[in-house]
Enzyme design. Structure first.
Site, short mmCIF file in Angstrom:
data_model
loop_
_atom_site.label_atom_id
_atom_site.label_comp_id
_atom_site.label_asym_id
_atom_site.label_seq_id
_atom_site.Cartn_x
_atom_site.Cartn_y
_atom_site.Cartn_z
N LYS A 165 -0.05 -4.16 16.81
CA LYS A 165 0.38 -3.15 17.81
C LYS A 165 -0.43 -3.57 19.22
CE LYS A 165 1.90 0.92 15.67
NZ LYS A 165 1.65 2.50 15.38
N LYS A 203 9.60 -6.15 8.15
CA LYS A 203 9.54 -4.80 7.67
C LYS A 203 10.52 -3.84 8.35
CE LYS A 203 6.47 -1.88 8.95
NZ LYS A 203 5.31 -0.67 9.21
N LYS A 238 11.14 2.05 12.52
CA LYS A 238 11.84 2.66 13.48
C LYS A 238 11.52 2.23 14.90
CE LYS A 238 8.29 6.08 12.48
NZ LYS A 238 7.88 7.09 11.21
P1 TYM Z 1 3.81 5.36 9.21
O1 TYM Z 1 4.08 6.66 9.83
O2 TYM Z 1 3.92 4.17 9.85
O3 TYM Z 1 4.81 5.39 7.93
C1 TYM Z 1 4.79 6.46 6.88
C2 TYM Z 1 4.87 5.94 5.43
O4 TYM Z 1 6.14 5.22 5.28
C3 TYM Z 1 5.67 3.87 4.69
N1 TYM Z 1 6.75 2.88 5.28
C4 TYM Z 1 7.32 2.22 4.52
N2 TYM Z 1 7.63 1.98 3.19
C5 TYM Z 1 8.30 1.28 2.63
N3 TYM Z 1 9.14 0.12 3.63
C6 TYM Z 1 8.98 0.54 4.89
N4 TYM Z 1 9.76 -0.34 5.59
C7 TYM Z 1 8.15 1.32 5.40
N5 TYM Z 1 7.76 1.80 6.68
C8 TYM Z 1 6.84 2.57 6.53
C9 TYM Z 1 4.33 3.70 5.11
O5 TYM Z 1 3.69 2.84 4.25
C10 TYM Z 1 3.78 5.05 5.22
O6 TYM Z 1 3.27 5.41 3.72
N6 TYM Z 1 -1.16 5.60 9.66
C11 TYM Z 1 0.04 6.13 8.69
C12 TYM Z 1 -0.01 7.41 8.76
C13 TYM Z 1 -1.17 8.28 8.31
C14 TYM Z 1 -1.56 8.29 6.91
C15 TYM Z 1 -2.87 8.95 7.03
C16 TYM Z 1 -1.03 7.92 5.87
C17 TYM Z 1 -2.21 8.67 8.91
N7 TYM Z 1 -3.11 9.20 8.29
C18 TYM Z 1 -3.51 9.37 5.74
C19 TYM Z 1 -1.71 8.25 4.49
C20 TYM Z 1 -3.11 8.91 4.62
C21 TYM Z 1 1.35 5.51 9.14
O7 TYM Z 1 1.13 5.16 10.57
O8 TYM Z 1 2.29 5.69 8.32
#
Ligand code: TYM
Length: 338
Positions: free
Chosen positions: A120, A202, A205
């Site tokens: 990022k 990956k 969005k």
């Molecule tokens: P975020 O918003 O990027 O993504 C949410 C969830 O989706 C999964 N994910 C994917 N899984 C498979 N293939 C993909 N291409 C793909 N893109 C995203 C991510 O692994 C995630 O599980 N930091 C986290 C949000 C967060 C969080 C937490 C999660 C904040 N606090 C505490 C768990 C526990 C995030 O940015 O996810």
């Protein structure tokens, strides 16, 4: 968690998602789909990680709208506020407070090694802010406040959970038994759905090319077109093998959504071309996403219901997380208020 649930001794799990746009098929397959299925067997808490999204500059009125839409999307995907605690992170002040405390127990070197930070900060060199750097400490707080057994995420979040575990070891090592050790829960299949255009990346969005990702609100014809254009390879066989990233990704999507094994998928498309296969993958995605799109259209119009749900979610989350925060403050030596 209700008293009744605690006496049943269900295991607890928690996870979150950022409100940075309509969720992708990757988010759905890698995370939210599992969250929905796990509601029956676990005590669950799910939240919209809006504080995390401030680490990248957002347009204020747009963000506000997206937070509500993201909340409605979670419900549309089958996350049920009657079964689970479903809340918005910034409505629960314990997160930011424990986040600060945990930053003081997280090393500069540890945060510097996080690949998400490196990615990022390369993507937004003009805004490498302290929040982006400290993000994993806030994520550790999100998790540890609820003392969960499992954190269901996609592969890309594993490193953050490992850091959370390091923080638990550090704090429990100094102060005794403060936190329960959380385990990442990563699905056997689908934990990293790849871009349809660059299958070595990956699905995300924030991809500049909208043909690389499918959002969970895409219309059927849009979905079918995106799969039609999906990058494959110069061979003809539908088989899961190293070097066939595009086909491997499509087979994974099809296998997860139809509950068929990769061998079954391979058999099903023996002797058929990529064109037929891509069409079938597109169709199974349309079938999976159509009810979600319909639920969402209904929910997003029902503001009163959404408000009622996230108000209740925030109250439940505050109650549970406050207990952990009070314990931590006491352990680290902060004077309780008179
Ligand atoms: P975020 O918003 O990027 O993504 C949410 C969830 O989706 C999964 N994910 C994917 N899984 C498979 N293939 C993909 N291409 C793909 N893109 C995203 C991510 O692994 C995630 O599980 N930091 C986290 C949000 C967060 C969080 C937490 C999660 C904040 N606090 C505490 C768990 C526990 C995030 O940015 O996810």
């Amino acid at each position: 968690m209700s008293e009744q649930v605690n006496t049943e001794k269900k295991k607890m799990l928690l996870s979150g998602i950022q409100p940075t746009g309509v969720f992708t098929l990757g988010n759905y397959i890698g995370a939210i789909r599992n969250w929905g299925q796990m509601q029956e067997d676990y005590d669950c808490a799910y939240f919209i990680a809006d504080l995390h999204s401030l680490t990248v500059r957002q347009e204020a009125s747009e963000l506000k709208k997206r937070i509500k839409e993201a909340y409605a999307l979670l419900l549309a995907c089958g996350i049920d506020p009657e079964k689970s605690i479903v809340f918005i992170q910034s409505h629960v002040p314990t997160h930011a407070e424990l986040g600060w405390i945990l930053q003081c127990y997280t090393q500069f070197g540890e945060l510097s090694r996080m690949t998400q930070f490196k990615d990022k900060s390369a993507q937004h060199p003009e805004n490498v802010n302290a929040g982006l750097f400290a993000y994993p400490a806030l994520m550790a707080a999100d998790i540890l406040l609820y003392q969960p057994d499992f954190v269901p995420v996609g592969v890309d979040q594993k490193q953050h959970i490992e850091l959370t575990r390091t923080i638990v070891n550090r704090i429990n090592g100094i102060y005794g038994d403060v936190f329960k050790m959380p385990e990442p829960y990563i699905g056997k299949s689908g934990a990293k759905i790849m871009s349809l255009q660059s299958p070595d990346k990956k699905m995300s969005k924030s991809d500049e090319n909208p043909n690389g990702y499918v959002t969970i609100l895409d219309e059927p014809n849009v979905i079918m077109n995106k799969f039609k254009r999906a990058v494959t390879d110069s061979e003809t066989e539908v088989v899961f093998r190293e070097g066939k990233d595009g086909i491997n990704n499509l087979m994974t999507i099809y296998s997860v959504l139809t509950n068929k094994s990769l061998e079954e998928v391979q058999k099903e498309f023996e002797g058929k071309g990529y064109g037929d296969f891509k069409k079938a993958v597109g169709e199974c995605v349309v079938d999976a996403l159509t009810p979600i799109r319909e639920n969402y259209a209904r929910l997003i119009k029902d503001n009163a219901y959404l408000e009622e749900c996230y108000k209740k979610g925030a109250e439940q989350a505050t109650r549970i997380s406050y207990r952990t925060l009070a314990k931590v403050k006491k352990k680290v030596g902060l004077l309780p208020p008179a």
